[in-house]
Write a protein that holds these residues in place. Structure first.
Motif, mmCIF file in Angstrom:
data_model
loop_
_atom_site.group_PDB
_atom_site.id
_atom_site.type_symbol
_atom_site.label_atom_id
_atom_site.label_comp_id
_atom_site.label_asym_id
_atom_site.label_seq_id
_atom_site.Cartn_x
_atom_site.Cartn_y
_atom_site.Cartn_z
ATOM 1 N N ASN A 119 5.579 -11.219 8.323
ATOM 2 C CA ASN A 119 6.444 -10.813 7.202
ATOM 3 C C ASN A 119 6.992 -9.402 7.419
ATOM 4 N N ILE A 120 7.575 -9.176 8.561
ATOM 5 C CA ILE A 120 8.080 -7.852 8.929
ATOM 6 C C ILE A 120 9.418 -7.610 8.243
ATOM 7 N N SER A 121 9.426 -6.648 7.324
ATOM 8 C CA SER A 121 10.641 -6.270 6.594
ATOM 9 C C SER A 121 11.076 -4.895 7.057
ATOM 10 N N LYS A 122 12.350 -4.779 7.428
ATOM 11 C CA LYS A 122 12.891 -3.501 7.896
ATOM 12 C C LYS A 122 13.771 -2.904 6.819
ATOM 13 N N ILE A 137 9.418 0.080 8.147
ATOM 14 C CA ILE A 137 8.976 -1.314 8.213
ATOM 15 C C ILE A 137 7.767 -1.473 7.301
ATOM 16 N N VAL A 138 7.739 -2.583 6.587
ATOM 17 C CA VAL A 138 6.544 -2.981 5.838
ATOM 18 C C VAL A 138 6.189 -4.375 6.349
ATOM 19 N N CYS A 139 4.913 -4.569 6.676
ATOM 20 C CA CYS A 139 4.495 -5.849 7.237
ATOM 21 C C CYS A 139 3.065 -6.178 6.805
ATOM 22 N N LEU A 140 2.652 -7.383 7.122
ATOM 23 C CA LEU A 140 1.299 -7.835 6.804
ATOM 24 C C LEU A 140 0.531 -8.096 8.087
ATOM 25 N N TYR A 141 -0.729 -7.722 8.074
ATOM 26 C CA TYR A 141 -1.611 -8.103 9.168
ATOM 27 C C TYR A 141 -2.621 -9.070 8.584
ATOM 28 N N ASN A 142 -2.597 -10.283 9.078
ATOM 29 C CA ASN A 142 -3.467 -11.340 8.588
ATOM 30 C C ASN A 142 -4.735 -11.352 9.429
ATOM 31 N N LEU A 143 -5.821 -10.933 8.826
ATOM 32 C CA LEU A 143 -7.095 -10.819 9.529
ATOM 33 C C LEU A 143 -7.871 -12.126 9.413
ATOM 34 N N TYR A 144 -7.682 -12.986 10.395
ATOM 35 C CA TYR A 144 -8.384 -14.263 10.487
ATOM 36 C C TYR A 144 -8.188 -15.150 9.262
ATOM 37 N N ILE A 160 -8.463 -14.379 6.305
ATOM 38 C CA ILE A 160 -9.381 -13.984 5.239
ATOM 39 C C ILE A 160 -8.784 -12.852 4.406
ATOM 40 N N ILE A 161 -8.240 -11.855 5.075
ATOM 41 C CA ILE A 161 -7.693 -10.678 4.409
ATOM 42 C C ILE A 161 -6.302 -10.400 4.963
ATOM 43 N N LYS A 162 -5.368 -10.122 4.079
ATOM 44 C CA LYS A 162 -4.036 -9.704 4.497
ATOM 45 C C LYS A 162 -3.885 -8.240 4.148
ATOM 46 N N LEU A 163 -3.598 -7.437 5.160
ATOM 47 C CA LEU A 163 -3.443 -5.998 4.991
ATOM 48 C C LEU A 163 -1.962 -5.649 5.005
ATOM 49 N N ARG A 164 -1.497 -4.991 3.968
ATOM 50 C CA ARG A 164 -0.096 -4.569 3.886
ATOM 51 C C ARG A 164 0.020 -3.182 4.523
ATOM 52 N N VAL A 165 0.909 -3.067 5.510
ATOM 53 C CA VAL A 165 1.028 -1.849 6.318
ATOM 54 C C VAL A 165 2.455 -1.306 6.254
ATOM 55 N N ALA A 166 2.560 0.014 6.036
ATOM 56 C CA ALA A 166 3.849 0.713 6.088
ATOM 57 C C ALA A 166 3.952 1.409 7.440
ATOM 58 N N VAL A 167 5.118 1.302 8.070
ATOM 59 C CA VAL A 167 5.329 1.906 9.381
ATOM 60 C C VAL A 167 6.539 2.833 9.316
ATOM 61 N N LEU A 226 3.241 8.554 3.371
ATOM 62 C CA LEU A 226 2.390 8.395 2.188
ATOM 63 C C LEU A 226 3.222 7.923 0.997
ATOM 64 N N ASN A 227 4.411 8.480 0.843
ATOM 65 C CA ASN A 227 5.324 8.053 -0.218
ATOM 66 C C ASN A 227 5.699 6.581 -0.025
ATOM 67 N N GLY A 228 6.020 6.211 1.204
ATOM 68 C CA GLY A 228 6.361 4.820 1.510
ATOM 69 C C GLY A 228 5.199 3.876 1.278
ATOM 70 N N MET A 229 3.986 4.321 1.604
ATOM 71 C CA MET A 229 2.803 3.494 1.376
ATOM 72 C C MET A 229 2.621 3.241 -0.120
ATOM 73 N N MET A 230 2.785 4.289 -0.917
ATOM 74 C CA MET A 230 2.603 4.170 -2.359
ATOM 75 C C MET A 230 3.676 3.262 -2.970
ATOM 76 N N LYS A 231 4.935 3.495 -2.616
ATOM 77 C CA LYS A 231 6.031 2.731 -3.213
ATOM 78 C C LYS A 231 6.024 1.266 -2.791
ATOM 79 N N ASN A 232 5.474 0.982 -1.610
ATOM 80 C CA ASN A 232 5.435 -0.391 -1.110
ATOM 81 C C ASN A 232 4.055 -1.030 -1.249
ATOM 82 N N GLU A 233 3.160 -0.334 -1.948
ATOM 83 C CA GLU A 233 1.807 -0.833 -2.215
ATOM 84 C C GLU A 233 1.068 -1.230 -0.937
ATOM 85 N N CYS A 234 1.102 -0.322 0.041
ATOM 86 C CA CYS A 234 0.438 -0.554 1.326
ATOM 87 C C CYS A 234 -0.899 0.184 1.359
ATOM 88 N N ILE A 235 -1.893 -0.436 1.991
ATOM 89 C CA ILE A 235 -3.200 0.211 2.077
ATOM 90 C C ILE A 235 -3.406 0.937 3.406
#
Length: 141
Positions: A31-34, A45-52, A54-61, A82-91
């Protein structure tokens, strides 16, 4: 050689972002969004890392095509992310550059993790070139 090719300017900023998107996909991100320009809110970029499954991690790049002659990446870029992480709800966050990071930036990222459990990965030009070489991605348009 790959780092030299990155720095020679063979890729314009859009092509460099596309390369990073391709790299993230090859590393298992989904789910790579540019985002471009002012719409990026601190994350290119905001994307998801699907860990097996079980867990989907939302990542801001945050992506910085940066000539080392211009200096090192400063901690203000971390604040943008940090601003991008907060606005895009990334952990988690990641800054990818063709250049390198100042010692102050590295210390700042370490302090964020130690004091606030904020995870940000810094990938400089050398590390980026190594990852691209290991994945066999092409820098050619």
């Amino acid at each position: 050689i790959i780092k030299d090719e990155l720095l020679k300017g063979r890729l314009n900023p859009t092509e460099f972002e596309n390369l990073i998107g391709k790299l993230l996909s090859s590393l298992g991100f989904e789910n790579i969004s540019k985002f471009r320009g002012s719409s990026d809110k601190g994350a290119d970029i905001v994307c998801l890392y699907n860990l097996y499954g079980i867990i989907k991690l939302r990542v801001a790049v945050q992506i910085k095509w940066y000539d080392i002659a211009k200096g090192l990446i400063g901690k203000e870029v971390v604040d943008e992310l940090l601003n991008g992480m907060m606005k895009n709800e990334c952990i988690m966050g990641c800054i990818i550059t063709t250049g390198d990071f100042s010692d102050e930036t590295v210390e700042y990222v370490n302090e964020l993790f130690q004091n606030e459990n904020i995870i940000i990965t810094l990938i400089n030009g050398d590390k980026l070139a190594s990852i691209i070489a290991n994945k066999g991605l092409s820098l050619i348009k």
